[in-house]
Design an enzyme around this catalytic site. Structure first.
Site, short mmCIF file in Angstrom:
data_model
loop_
_atom_site.label_atom_id
_atom_site.label_comp_id
_atom_site.label_asym_id
_atom_site.label_seq_id
_atom_site.Cartn_x
_atom_site.Cartn_y
_atom_site.Cartn_z
N ASN A 98 0.88 -1.17 0.00
CA ASN A 98 0.00 0.00 0.00
C ASN A 98 0.92 1.22 0.00
OD1 ASN A 98 -3.11 0.18 1.93
ND2 ASN A 98 -2.73 0.55 -0.19
N CYS B 194 -6.32 5.06 8.45
CA CYS B 194 -5.73 4.07 7.53
C CYS B 194 -4.65 3.34 8.30
CB CYS B 194 -5.16 4.77 6.31
SG CYS B 194 -4.25 3.66 5.21
N ASN C 128 -2.41 0.93 7.35
CA ASN C 128 -1.10 0.91 6.71
C ASN C 128 -0.49 2.30 6.65
OD1 ASN C 128 -0.98 -1.86 6.23
ND2 ASN C 128 -2.06 -1.69 4.29
N ASN D 42 -13.19 3.77 10.46
CA ASN D 42 -13.74 3.91 9.11
C ASN D 42 -14.56 2.66 8.80
OD1 ASN D 42 -11.56 2.17 8.88
ND2 ASN D 42 -10.61 3.20 7.15
N HIS E 22 -16.28 -0.75 7.16
CA HIS E 22 -15.84 -1.96 6.46
C HIS E 22 -16.99 -2.95 6.31
CE1 HIS E 22 -11.54 -0.93 6.67
NE2 HIS E 22 -11.88 -0.35 7.80
N ASN F 198 -15.45 0.24 2.63
CA ASN F 198 -14.35 -0.63 2.24
C ASN F 198 -14.86 -2.08 2.23
OD1 ASN F 198 -11.97 1.36 2.36
ND2 ASN F 198 -12.91 1.61 4.37
N GLU G 170 -10.72 -1.18 -1.72
CA GLU G 170 -10.71 -0.06 -0.79
C GLU G 170 -11.54 1.11 -1.32
OE1 GLU G 170 -7.36 2.40 1.80
OE2 GLU G 170 -6.81 0.58 0.70
N CYS H 125 -4.61 -3.61 3.48
CA CYS H 125 -5.37 -2.57 4.18
C CYS H 125 -5.31 -2.88 5.67
CB CYS H 125 -6.81 -2.55 3.68
SG CYS H 125 -7.87 -1.38 4.56
N THR I 13 -6.64 -1.21 8.37
CA THR I 13 -7.93 -1.18 9.05
C THR I 13 -8.80 -2.34 8.59
OG1 THR I 13 -8.76 0.39 7.40
CG2 THR I 13 -7.92 1.31 9.47
N GLY I 14 -8.67 -2.72 7.30
CA GLY I 14 -9.43 -3.85 6.78
C GLY I 14 -9.01 -5.17 7.40
#
Length: 287
Positions: free
Chosen positions: A11, A74, A76, A165, A167, A200, A218, A227, A229-230
């Site tokens: 990323n 984020c 990453n 955020n 997902h 996401n 994303e 990702c 957070t993912g």
């Protein structure tokens, strides 16, 4: 304008140091232009390092996606951010970071004055529809069926969660079948009307009770190799549904992340890499 190119698990980001003063006024338009691959520097997003708004934080993190939209957080990106801040601005460890999603605490593993790995407190995940947000009469959106219009995947079961955020987590048996048409499937789910701020999208395969593998689409970017957070959201949902334990190794296309789930929230651990420093000319962001 000086910048640093960094990546975390593939990323990649353009990092702009604004700690001593703002350099970019229109960050949305700037980010869209400089993130264009082959036409400018190219990246998944732009990270801005700024002074915090209060003494409760050490530094402020802002990140804009390649489409110009600003993200709340984020995983990453904040690891790249923390490495840059420690090595070039503030020798603080742990580092208290101000984000649009609230406080994030970054603990740094340092060797010979270089940051090797970063453990980030990702906050306490929320499954409440109002926090994500999701348009639903239900309080939580867990394993809910959604009908799709694309010709490759007609319906999915979605669990939605916020880790600062939004997902959407979807468990599948065959990630490669999804990969073949990810641009169509991922884009449709990202923009479903039930997600008013878009979302996401992560397709997850459970390998065992300590490992999962994910494929990411994303929001505002498209396919990404990783990702943070993912990965956190996927591990949290997998744990919530009873598939995995509270420590999970997440395999992404760009590498692996360690996720730990505790009573006070989730923790993510991984590395970040400085690739090069550069100077961009005005044509890169004004042309």
């Amino acid at each position: 304008m000086e910048f640093t190119k960094m990546h975390a698990l593939g990323n990649d980001y353009i990092v702009i140091n604004e700690f001593d003063g703002e350099k970019v006024k229109n960050k949305e338009e700037f980010s869209k232009k400089v993130c264009r691959r082959r036409f400018s520097i190219g990246a998944d997003g732009v990270i801005f390092i700024q002074k915090p708004s209060s003494n409760n934080y050490d530094v402020k993190f802002r990140i804009f996606n390649s489409d110009g939209s600003e993200a709340e957080m984020c995983g990453n990106g904040i690891r790249c951010f923390s490495k840059y801040v420690y090595e070039r601005i503030l020798k603080k460890n742990p580092l208290k970071v101000e984000t649009k999603a609230g406080l994030r605490v970054c603990e740094l593993e340092v060797e010979d004055d270089r940051v090797k790995k970063i453990r980030v407190y990702m906050g306490k995940p929320s499954f409440k529809c109002k926090d994500i947000p999701v348009k639903s009469e239900k309080e939580e959106f867990i394993n809910e069926r959604a009908e799709l219009k694309n010709p490759y995947l007609k319906e999915v079961n979605i669990t939605a969660v916020s880790v600062g955020n939004p997902h959407a987590i979807i468990f599948v048996d065959d990630l490669e079948k999804i990969r073949e048409h990810l641009d169509v499937i991922g884009s449709e789910i990202e923009n479903l009307p039930i997600f008013p701020e878009r979302i996401n999208v992560h397709f997850v395969k459970v390998l065992n009770d300590k490992e999962i593998k994910i494929l990411t689409w994303e929001r505002g970017v498209g396919y990404t190799m990783a990702c943070g957070t993912g990965a956190t959201a996927s591990a949290v949902v997998s744990n919530r549904l009873g598939f995995t334990k509270d420590k999970v190794l997440v395999h992404l296309d760009g590498g692996d992340l360690e996720i730990e789930i505790k009573d006070d929230g989730a923790y993510m651990k991984g590395d970040a890499v400085m690739v090069y420093d550069g100077v961009m000319f005005r044509e890169a962001y004004e042309g």
